[in-house]
Design a protein around this motif. Structure first.
Motif, mmCIF file in Angstrom:
data_model
loop_
_atom_site.group_PDB
_atom_site.id
_atom_site.type_symbol
_atom_site.label_atom_id
_atom_site.label_comp_id
_atom_site.label_asym_id
_atom_site.label_seq_id
_atom_site.Cartn_x
_atom_site.Cartn_y
_atom_site.Cartn_z
ATOM 1 N N LYS A 86 -2.561 4.621 -10.444
ATOM 2 C CA LYS A 86 -2.757 5.631 -9.415
ATOM 3 C C LYS A 86 -4.121 6.297 -9.525
ATOM 4 C CE LYS A 86 2.009 6.967 -8.348
ATOM 5 N NZ LYS A 86 2.983 8.073 -8.381
ATOM 6 N N THR A 87 -4.492 6.677 -10.714
ATOM 7 C CA THR A 87 -5.784 7.371 -10.850
ATOM 8 C C THR A 87 -6.953 6.418 -10.587
ATOM 9 O OG1 THR A 87 -5.722 6.994 -13.226
ATOM 10 C CG2 THR A 87 -4.987 9.134 -12.459
ATOM 11 N N ALA A 88 -6.754 5.124 -10.875
ATOM 12 C CA ALA A 88 -7.839 4.167 -10.635
ATOM 13 C C ALA A 88 -7.991 3.857 -9.151
ATOM 14 C CB ALA A 88 -7.590 2.875 -11.410
ATOM 15 N N LEU A 89 -6.878 3.927 -8.417
ATOM 16 C CA LEU A 89 -6.883 3.413 -7.044
ATOM 17 C C LEU A 89 -6.867 4.493 -5.977
ATOM 18 C CD1 LEU A 89 -4.314 0.558 -7.624
ATOM 19 C CD2 LEU A 89 -6.776 0.309 -7.350
ATOM 20 N N ILE A 90 -6.490 5.679 -6.373
ATOM 21 C CA ILE A 90 -6.439 6.769 -5.404
ATOM 22 C C ILE A 90 -7.374 7.874 -5.877
ATOM 23 C CG2 ILE A 90 -4.965 8.469 -4.278
ATOM 24 C CD1 ILE A 90 -2.602 6.573 -4.824
ATOM 25 N N ASN A 91 -8.396 8.095 -5.120
ATOM 26 C CA ASN A 91 -9.373 9.121 -5.487
ATOM 27 C C ASN A 91 -10.087 9.601 -4.231
ATOM 28 O OD1 ASN A 91 -10.823 6.799 -5.010
ATOM 29 N ND2 ASN A 91 -11.230 6.393 -7.162
ATOM 30 N N PRO A 92 -10.773 10.741 -4.323
ATOM 31 C CA PRO A 92 -11.434 11.280 -3.127
ATOM 32 C C PRO A 92 -12.475 10.313 -2.566
ATOM 33 C CG PRO A 92 -12.127 12.443 -5.116
ATOM 34 C CD PRO A 92 -10.961 11.611 -5.492
ATOM 35 N N ASP A 93 -12.828 10.519 -1.319
ATOM 36 C CA ASP A 93 -13.646 9.557 -0.597
ATOM 37 C C ASP A 93 -15.017 9.319 -1.227
ATOM 38 O OD1 ASP A 93 -13.120 7.980 1.791
ATOM 39 O OD2 ASP A 93 -15.013 8.837 2.503
ATOM 40 N N GLU A 94 -15.597 10.351 -1.800
ATOM 41 C CA GLU A 94 -16.941 10.173 -2.373
ATOM 42 C C GLU A 94 -16.902 9.335 -3.651
ATOM 43 O OE1 GLU A 94 -15.367 12.986 -2.161
ATOM 44 O OE2 GLU A 94 -15.539 14.212 -3.980
ATOM 45 N N ALA A 124 -8.991 -4.444 -4.428
ATOM 46 C CA ALA A 124 -9.560 -4.917 -3.158
ATOM 47 C C ALA A 124 -8.797 -4.314 -1.979
ATOM 48 C CB ALA A 124 -9.522 -6.443 -3.098
ATOM 49 N N PHE A 125 -7.501 -4.180 -2.168
ATOM 50 C CA PHE A 125 -6.659 -3.581 -1.127
ATOM 51 C C PHE A 125 -7.007 -2.102 -0.944
ATOM 52 C CE2 PHE A 125 -2.586 -1.429 -0.056
ATOM 53 C CZ PHE A 125 -2.382 -1.992 1.193
ATOM 54 N N ALA A 126 -7.124 -1.418 -2.072
ATOM 55 C CA ALA A 126 -7.308 0.036 -2.042
ATOM 56 C C ALA A 126 -8.630 0.441 -1.400
ATOM 57 C CB ALA A 126 -7.219 0.604 -3.455
ATOM 58 N N ILE A 127 -9.630 -0.419 -1.572
ATOM 59 C CA ILE A 127 -10.951 -0.044 -1.059
ATOM 60 C C ILE A 127 -10.978 -0.065 0.463
ATOM 61 C CG2 ILE A 127 -12.165 -2.257 -0.913
ATOM 62 C CD1 ILE A 127 -14.331 -0.774 -2.674
ATOM 63 N N LEU A 128 -10.052 -0.815 1.053
ATOM 64 C CA LEU A 128 -9.985 -0.889 2.514
ATOM 65 C C LEU A 128 -9.023 0.132 3.090
ATOM 66 C CD1 LEU A 128 -9.876 -4.744 3.083
ATOM 67 C CD2 LEU A 128 -11.807 -3.207 3.400
ATOM 68 N N GLN A 129 -8.245 0.735 2.228
ATOM 69 C CA GLN A 129 -7.117 1.537 2.695
ATOM 70 C C GLN A 129 -7.490 3.004 2.886
ATOM 71 O OE1 GLN A 129 -5.055 -0.841 2.974
ATOM 72 N NE2 GLN A 129 -3.552 0.293 4.157
ATOM 73 N N THR A 130 -7.020 3.572 3.974
ATOM 74 C CA THR A 130 -7.198 5.008 4.150
ATOM 75 C C THR A 130 -5.913 5.736 3.786
ATOM 76 O OG1 THR A 130 -6.614 4.674 6.467
ATOM 77 C CG2 THR A 130 -8.947 4.894 5.956
ATOM 78 N N ASP A 131 -4.823 4.986 3.818
ATOM 79 C CA ASP A 131 -3.506 5.584 3.616
ATOM 80 C C ASP A 131 -3.084 5.448 2.147
ATOM 81 O OD1 ASP A 131 -0.987 6.525 3.762
ATOM 82 O OD2 ASP A 131 -0.154 4.768 4.794
ATOM 83 N N ASN A 132 -3.074 6.581 1.454
ATOM 84 C CA ASN A 132 -2.749 6.549 0.029
ATOM 85 C C ASN A 132 -1.318 6.112 -0.245
ATOM 86 O OD1 ASN A 132 -5.285 7.298 -0.701
ATOM 87 N ND2 ASN A 132 -4.794 9.467 -0.945
ATOM 88 N N GLY A 137 -6.256 -7.541 -7.148
ATOM 89 C CA GLY A 137 -5.799 -7.515 -5.763
ATOM 90 C C GLY A 137 -5.645 -6.103 -5.245
ATOM 91 N N LEU A 138 -5.035 -5.257 -6.067
ATOM 92 C CA LEU A 138 -4.814 -3.870 -5.677
ATOM 93 C C LEU A 138 -6.126 -3.159 -5.384
ATOM 94 C CD1 LEU A 138 -1.998 -2.580 -8.066
ATOM 95 C CD2 LEU A 138 -1.947 -2.645 -5.582
ATOM 96 N N GLU A 174 0.356 3.478 -2.967
ATOM 97 C CA GLU A 174 1.436 3.824 -3.902
ATOM 98 C C GLU A 174 2.603 2.844 -3.783
ATOM 99 O OE1 GLU A 174 2.595 7.804 -4.821
ATOM 100 O OE2 GLU A 174 0.894 8.642 -3.720
ATOM 101 N N LYS A 175 2.917 2.473 -2.554
ATOM 102 C CA LYS A 175 3.999 1.505 -2.345
ATOM 103 C C LYS A 175 3.671 0.180 -3.021
ATOM 104 C CE LYS A 175 6.267 0.813 1.561
ATOM 105 N NZ LYS A 175 6.390 0.547 3.023
ATOM 106 N N MET A 176 2.396 -0.197 -2.893
ATOM 107 C CA MET A 176 1.964 -1.462 -3.493
ATOM 108 C C MET A 176 2.067 -1.406 -5.017
ATOM 109 S SD MET A 176 1.223 -4.098 -1.752
ATOM 110 C CE MET A 176 0.390 -3.819 -0.213
#
Lengths: 194, 194
Positions: free
Chosen positions: A84-92, A165-173, A162-163, A177-179
């Motif tokens: 979670k901390t690696a894949l979800i972070n503020p936009d900057e 690459a997915f996360a970098i395109l995703q706007t929806d956190n 994979g995650l 998380e589901k992934m």
DNA sequence: AATTTACTTGAACGATCGTTCAGATATGTG
DNA sequence: CACATATCTGAACGATCGTTCAAGTAAATT
């Protein structure tokens, strides 16, 4: 002085992470490190020498984080938090969602042998860390004893790639998380027999 | 003449696939297409215009292949074969294991808006193809009716990304095959509930 | 055959690339 | 304070980058 070095490498990491090896010009680097070309070359040999240090520091840092996941009492729960901390972070800080190593792999042919070696060895080292986590999770009974350790380590590293690459395109956190939940789910369940 | 165009785009695809957008110089392109700079600019506007056509052709080609997987009587079996042919190939075609779109995503900030748009739209389009395959596999009862289509499509695309990054580092084809089996296994089994 | 149109050519442009090195500056030593 | 040593500076180098365009060639039209 030694501090300045680590600090410089850290600043270079951000740059390479954002722009890649090829995409980071020496003038970008000069600006990011606030150093003149002569100093950079005196200290790091050349662009690739700096890149090598960046990769090594990145790997060491990642290794520490994965190690502390393995050292946790509940490695699998810690792994979820790590993801979670690696894949979800503020936009900057979005650039961080991409793995620096994987990003480097895509331009491996353009990097010299020194940098290439650092990247590939880093991948192997982190693979071992994933294996440690799985072994530890078997000990704590969070994973089944039948879990094939080496294969699951490859698989887990894969999922992480994979995650990211997915996360970098995703706007929806919540999609991320589901992934993550799916990954942990598949990790705990039965594995296919050969 | 129209043929020559498609042929040129195809040759450019190989180059961009191997070396990336930034890594492919105009002089590399001139050599690969056997065209002089003036002709290239007259026909494709600029480097990015050529890249856009390359991405669009790549996406269209991929879409066809995924569509024929969906149109198969046994989409899931076809999917396995699709994975195998995409991920296991002779050494001189190793560059193909990496997905051109994913490779482009890693250098997205260095590509102009035109190319960027083509890449991102391509990802969405292929995502739809994955969703079609899953829907079709539910119809043929290869997948459970409870399989969450949209989420599974994201997940499957993800797996493909991870697999390709894995495959490019791998010398051992059987490791890749095992990884494919795991993906199909996790696809057919129960999914985590929200 | 003459003329228009469509396409190709390749030298050359300014910008940027990674890198060098003689000279300036700071630091350590006696 | 004088001197040696280590470090930093920034103008400049040749190579390569993406791109342009006047001139040349081929195809189509009259």
């Amino acid at each position: 002085m030694k501090y300045a070095q680590e600090d410089a490498v850290e600043k270079a990491t951000i740059l390479f992470w954002k722009k890649g090896f090829q995409g980071s010009g020496m003038r970008d680097i000069q600006q990011a490190l606030d150093m003149r070309p002569g100093s950079i070359y005196a200290r790091f040999q050349n662009k690739e020498g700096l890149f090598k240090l960046v990769v090594e520091q990145y790997v060491a840092h990642s290794k520490d984080k994965l190690q502390s996941v393995a050292d946790s009492d509940t490695p699998l729960l810690s792994l979820r938090e790590f993801f979670k901390t690696a894949l979800i972070n503020p936009d900057e800080l979005r650039y961080m969602r991409q793995c620096l190593l994987v990003k480097s792999i895509t331009e491996l042919e353009l990097i010299g042998d020194v940098g290439k070696k650092a990247v590939l060895e880093g991948m192997v080292l982190l693979n071992n860390c994933f294996a440690n986590i799985i072994e530890k999770a078997i000990e704590t009974r969070e994973l089944q004893e039948t879990t094939p350790v080496a294969f699951a380590a490859d698989w887990l590293q894969n999922q992480f790639v994979g995650l990211r690459a997915f996360a970098i395109l995703q706007t929806d956190n919540s999609a991320i998380e589901k992934m993550i939940e799916k990954v942990l789910y598949d990790l705990t369940k039965q594995w296919p027999t050969e």
